[in-house]
Design a protein around this motif. Structure first.
Motif, short mmCIF file in Angstrom:
data_model
loop_
_atom_site.label_atom_id
_atom_site.label_comp_id
_atom_site.label_asym_id
_atom_site.label_seq_id
_atom_site.Cartn_x
_atom_site.Cartn_y
_atom_site.Cartn_z
N CYS A 178 0.55 -4.85 -6.41
CA CYS A 178 0.40 -6.27 -6.05
C CYS A 178 1.04 -7.12 -7.15
O CYS A 178 1.27 -6.65 -8.25
N GLN A 199 -1.51 1.26 -4.69
CA GLN A 199 -1.15 -0.12 -4.33
C GLN A 199 -0.44 -0.80 -5.49
O GLN A 199 -0.75 -0.56 -6.65
N ASP A 204 0.84 -1.20 0.00
CA ASP A 204 0.00 0.00 0.00
C ASP A 204 0.87 1.25 0.00
O ASP A 204 1.88 1.30 0.71
#
Length: 168
Positions: free
Chosen positions: A122, A120, A2
């Protein structure tokens, strides 16, 4: 990871290294998932960088081919720019990806504003099917190296006594 809406323009670099293995059955992709200006809500942009694709089809419409650091991608985008996919033309299961370069390229195309924020990053598998067979997907390495630009007005690192003000 984050990032809580850090302006993209404040980064000097963002790279990521990874290593993964996949079973080559069914339908799936292995990808970075980068969220700009929010996470999964109206007005945000999802950038995916597919490092491995097995029988999957990206959303959106094909736009063009682009190359970053000797790796070529086919670029897909939805009409509202809420989704952008960079699909590797040749799968790679390990390496380092310059994430900031990809974001800046999309920004230069006008697909999101120059004052956009990073929320973010990922990395993982988007699995649709394993064709009813047992399958193992493994991520054996993943790291992000993000460096902010230096603020030229900030005191030098380790400085304890700023220069005294000049009085006249």
């Amino acid at each position: 990871r984050d990032y809580r809406s850090v302006p993209i323009g404040s980064f000097a670099s963002i790279t990521s290294s990874f290593a993964e293995t996949s079973p080559h059955v069914g339908i799936y992709n292995v990808a970075y998932d980068i969220w700009i200006n929010g996470i999964a809500r109206p007005g945000c942009t999802e950038i995916m960088i597919w490092t491995e694709n097995f029988n999957q089809v990206p959303g959106g419409k094909y736009i063009q081919d682009v190359t970053f650091d000797d790796q070529s991608y086919k670029v897909y985008k939805t009409p509202n720019t809420g989704y952008i996919a960079f699909v590797a033309t040749t799968n790679f299961t390990s390496g380092t990806v310059n994430l900031l370069e990809t974001m800046k390229w999309a920004m230069a195309k006008g697909w999101f504003s120059s004052n956009s924020t990073l929320n973010q990053i990922c990395f993982g598998v988007e699995m649709v099917s394993t064709d009813d067979t047992n399958a193992t997907f493994q991520v054996s390495a993943f790291s992000i190296d993000a460096k902010l630009k230096l603020d030229p007005t900030a005191p030098a690192s380790g400085a304890t006594n700023p220069a005294p003000a000049i009085q006249r």
